[in-house]
Design a protein around this motif. Structure first.
Motif, PDB file in Angstrom:
ATOM      1  N   MET A  85      49.993  33.197  31.538  1.00 43.62           N
ATOM      2  CA  MET A  85      49.119  34.258  32.033  1.00 43.62           C
ATOM      3  C   MET A  85      47.730  33.677  32.299  1.00 43.62           C
ATOM      4  SD  MET A  85      50.869  37.069  32.196  1.00 43.62           S
ATOM      5  CE  MET A  85      49.783  38.465  31.996  1.00 43.62           C
ATOM      6  N   LEU A  86      47.212  33.914  33.493  1.00 38.05           N
ATOM      7  CA  LEU A  86      45.977  33.270  33.929  1.00 38.05           C
ATOM      8  C   LEU A  86      44.746  34.119  33.641  1.00 38.05           C
ATOM      9  CD1 LEU A  86      47.252  32.054  37.415  1.00 38.05           C
ATOM     10  CD2 LEU A  86      46.963  30.666  35.364  1.00 38.05           C
ATOM     11  N   ARG A  87      43.670  33.432  33.261  1.00 35.74           N
ATOM     12  CA  ARG A  87      42.364  34.062  33.122  1.00 35.74           C
ATOM     13  C   ARG A  87      41.535  33.621  34.322  1.00 35.74           C
ATOM     14  NH1 ARG A  87      41.582  31.299  27.460  1.00 35.74           N
ATOM     15  NH2 ARG A  87      42.437  29.687  28.802  1.00 35.74           N
ATOM     16  N   VAL A  88      41.073  34.595  35.108  1.00 38.13           N
ATOM     17  CA  VAL A  88      40.520  34.319  36.434  1.00 38.13           C
ATOM     18  C   VAL A  88      39.073  34.780  36.527  1.00 38.13           C
ATOM     19  CG1 VAL A  88      40.774  34.788  38.903  1.00 38.13           C
ATOM     20  CG2 VAL A  88      42.813  34.575  37.461  1.00 38.13           C
ATOM     21  N   LEU A  89      38.260  33.977  37.219  1.00 43.02           N
ATOM     22  CA  LEU A  89      36.918  34.382  37.624  1.00 43.02           C
ATOM     23  C   LEU A  89      36.863  34.328  39.144  1.00 43.02           C
ATOM     24  CD1 LEU A  89      33.949  35.076  36.948  1.00 43.02           C
ATOM     25  CD2 LEU A  89      33.480  32.607  36.969  1.00 43.02           C
ATOM     26  N   ALA A  90      36.491  35.449  39.783  1.00 40.99           N
ATOM     27  CA  ALA A  90      36.349  35.516  41.239  1.00 40.99           C
ATOM     28  C   ALA A  90      34.874  35.601  41.585  1.00 40.99           C
ATOM     29  CB  ALA A  90      37.097  36.720  41.793  1.00 40.99           C
ATOM     30  N   VAL A  91      34.439  34.822  42.574  1.00 39.14           N
ATOM     31  CA  VAL A  91      33.021  34.752  42.920  1.00 39.14           C
ATOM     32  C   VAL A  91      32.843  35.001  44.407  1.00 39.14           C
ATOM     33  CG1 VAL A  91      30.915  33.387  42.732  1.00 39.14           C
ATOM     34  CG2 VAL A  91      32.799  32.964  41.138  1.00 39.14           C
ATOM     35  N   ASP A  92      32.087  36.044  44.753  1.00 45.08           N
ATOM     36  CA  ASP A  92      31.804  36.381  46.154  1.00 45.08           C
ATOM     37  C   ASP A  92      30.542  37.237  46.176  1.00 45.08           C
ATOM     38  OD1 ASP A  92      31.835  37.420  48.841  1.00 45.08           O
ATOM     39  OD2 ASP A  92      33.970  36.939  48.928  1.00 45.08           O
ATOM     40  N   ASP A  93      29.576  36.898  47.053  1.00 45.08           N
ATOM     41  CA  ASP A  93      28.327  37.663  47.087  1.00 45.08           C
ATOM     42  C   ASP A  93      28.421  38.933  47.929  1.00 45.08           C
ATOM     43  OD1 ASP A  93      28.404  36.465  49.562  1.00 45.08           O
ATOM     44  OD2 ASP A  93      26.368  35.653  49.484  1.00 45.08           O
ATOM     45  N   GLU A  94      29.584  39.176  48.534  1.00 40.59           N
ATOM     46  CA  GLU A  94      29.810  40.435  49.248  1.00 40.59           C
ATOM     47  C   GLU A  94      30.640  41.343  48.346  1.00 40.59           C
ATOM     48  OE1 GLU A  94      31.578  39.650  53.012  1.00 40.59           O
ATOM     49  OE2 GLU A  94      29.899  38.431  53.722  1.00 40.59           O
ATOM     50  N   LYS A  95      30.027  42.399  47.850  1.00 42.13           N
ATOM     51  CA  LYS A  95      30.665  43.227  46.829  1.00 42.13           C
ATOM     52  C   LYS A  95      32.002  43.824  47.278  1.00 42.13           C
ATOM     53  CE  LYS A  95      29.643  46.654  43.296  1.00 42.13           C
ATOM     54  NZ  LYS A  95      28.629  47.576  42.730  1.00 42.13           N
ATOM     55  N   PRO A  96      32.138  44.379  48.506  1.00 47.16           N
ATOM     56  CA  PRO A  96      33.442  44.917  48.922  1.00 47.16           C
ATOM     57  C   PRO A  96      34.541  43.845  48.915  1.00 47.16           C
ATOM     58  CG  PRO A  96      31.713  45.719  50.370  1.00 47.16           C
ATOM     59  CD  PRO A  96      31.095  44.652  49.523  1.00 47.16           C
ATOM     60  N   ALA A  97      34.201  42.635  49.380  1.00 45.02           N
ATOM     61  CA  ALA A  97      35.184  41.545  49.390  1.00 45.02           C
ATOM     62  C   ALA A  97      35.572  41.161  47.970  1.00 45.02           C
ATOM     63  CB  ALA A  97      34.625  40.336  50.136  1.00 45.02           C
ATOM     64  N   LEU A  98      34.591  41.143  47.068  1.00 46.13           N
ATOM     65  CA  LEU A  98      34.871  40.802  45.669  1.00 46.13           C
ATOM     66  C   LEU A  98      35.764  41.855  45.021  1.00 46.13           C
ATOM     67  CD1 LEU A  98      34.394  39.047  43.168  1.00 46.13           C
ATOM     68  CD2 LEU A  98      32.299  40.357  42.743  1.00 46.13           C
ATOM     69  N   GLU A  99      35.477  43.114  45.273  1.00 48.73           N
ATOM     70  CA  GLU A  99      36.287  44.191  44.673  1.00 48.73           C
ATOM     71  C   GLU A  99      37.722  44.146  45.185  1.00 48.73           C
ATOM     72  OE1 GLU A  99      34.102  47.705  45.582  1.00 48.73           O
ATOM     73  OE2 GLU A  99      32.715  47.477  43.884  1.00 48.73           O
ATOM     74  N   GLU A 100      37.903  43.863  46.475  1.00 54.94           N
ATOM     75  CA  GLU A 100      39.256  43.767  47.033  1.00 54.94           C
ATOM     76  C   GLU A 100      40.009  42.586  46.411  1.00 54.94           C
ATOM     77  OE1 GLU A 100      42.636  44.413  49.516  1.00 54.94           O
ATOM     78  OE2 GLU A 100      40.996  45.680  48.809  1.00 54.94           O
ATOM     79  N   LEU A 101      39.316  41.448  46.280  1.00 57.26           N
ATOM     80  CA  LEU A 101      39.939  40.265  45.685  1.00 57.26           C
ATOM     81  C   LEU A 101      40.341  40.531  44.236  1.00 57.26           C
ATOM     82  CD1 LEU A 101      40.755  37.301  45.898  1.00 57.26           C
ATOM     83  CD2 LEU A 101      38.381  36.685  45.371  1.00 57.26           C
ATOM     84  N   LEU A 102      39.458  41.168  43.478  1.00 49.88           N
ATOM     85  CA  LEU A 102      39.769  41.480  42.081  1.00 49.88           C
ATOM     86  C   LEU A 102      40.945  42.452  41.978  1.00 49.88           C
ATOM     87  CD1 LEU A 102      36.168  41.835  40.607  1.00 49.88           C
ATOM     88  CD2 LEU A 102      37.852  40.067  40.035  1.00 49.88           C
TER      89      LEU A 102
END
Length: 253
Positions: A1-18
């Protein structure tokens, strides 16, 4: 099971990725950061916690174009960690792929992110973090596996472990060892099937290489090559990504 950090300065793109990452059953948890500073601060906590700690991070999904430090800058900084996380770049730009793989990125996912494509990236990360099976040692006194080659009416037996790479020559294959080469009347496809369990991988329609004999993997202007001893061999686009995955597993193992 992976522990992930997603990094994006565009909030909508970050929320979709998460959202997509949290929907994947292989992901234990996914956190987000909106800039490089926040991401590095979070990775600092992960470093303090250690790889098995509650705050550990296995993989970072990084945008490239961000205000301040870019994703490439962040990846270079993370590479200096004692046990750096794996890196997957997620970007709208195709032109940074060579730099990304120079930084040993596991994958390079283009926006807009498709669920199936992201799942493939997660699979690659998951394969790399899975515990490696210990190699099985041959029984004491077991015979060394060899292949017969004929030269001037004399049959010699060449140990397969001595072969660095194989070159296709029509219906024949040329076996390259540190001492020379030998021609055998066996198609390359047959040797690929027989020797896959021994660590031989197809890198091109004309070449089969022993994974442990690869001294260098090079990316230059979109072209991939490997150095095996004094030989430099081209890697086809079809086989490049699989070869990078296999080499990463081999080194980690």
């Amino acid at each position: 099971m992976l522990r992930v950090l997603a990094v994006d300065d565009e909030k909508p793109a970050l929320e979709e990725l998460l959202y997509l990452l949290r929907s994947d059953p292989r992901v234990r948890g996914a956190e987000g950061a909106t800039d490089a500073t926040e991401a590095l601060r979070r990775m600092g906590r992960a470093l303090d916690a250690g790889p098995d700690g509650e705050d550990g991070i296995d993989v970072v999904f990084l945008d490239i174009h961000m205000a301040g430090l870019t994703g490439l800058d962040v990846a270079r900084l993370l590479a200096g960690f004692a046990r750096p996380p794996l890196i997957v770049f997620v970007t709208a730009h195709e032109g940074f792929a060579v730099q990304a793989f120079d930084l040993k990125a596991v994958d390079y996912v283009l926006k807009p992110v498709r669920k199936e494509r992201l799942a493939e990236a997660v699979r690659r990360v998951s394969d790399l973090t899975a515990p490696a099976s210990p190699p099985t040692a041959p029984p004491v006194g077991a015979p060394v596996e060899q292949i017969p080659v004929e030269l001037g009416g004399v049959t010699r037996f060449v140990p397969i472990d001595d072969i660095a790479y194989v070159e296709a020559q029509g219906d024949y294959a040329r076996l390259h060892t540190s001492e020379g080469s030998h021609l055998v009347r066996v198609p390359l496809s047959t040797l690929e099937e027989r020797w896959a369990p021994r660590g031989f991988v197809r890198i091109h329609r004309s070449h089969l290489v022993a994974l442990g004999r690869i001294d260098e993997l090079r990316l230059d202007a979109g072209a991939t090559t490997v150095r095996v001893g004094s030989a430099e061999l081209a890697v086809s686009r079809r086989h490049a990504r699989q070869l990078r995955d296999l080499l990463t597993r081999h080194v980690r193992g």
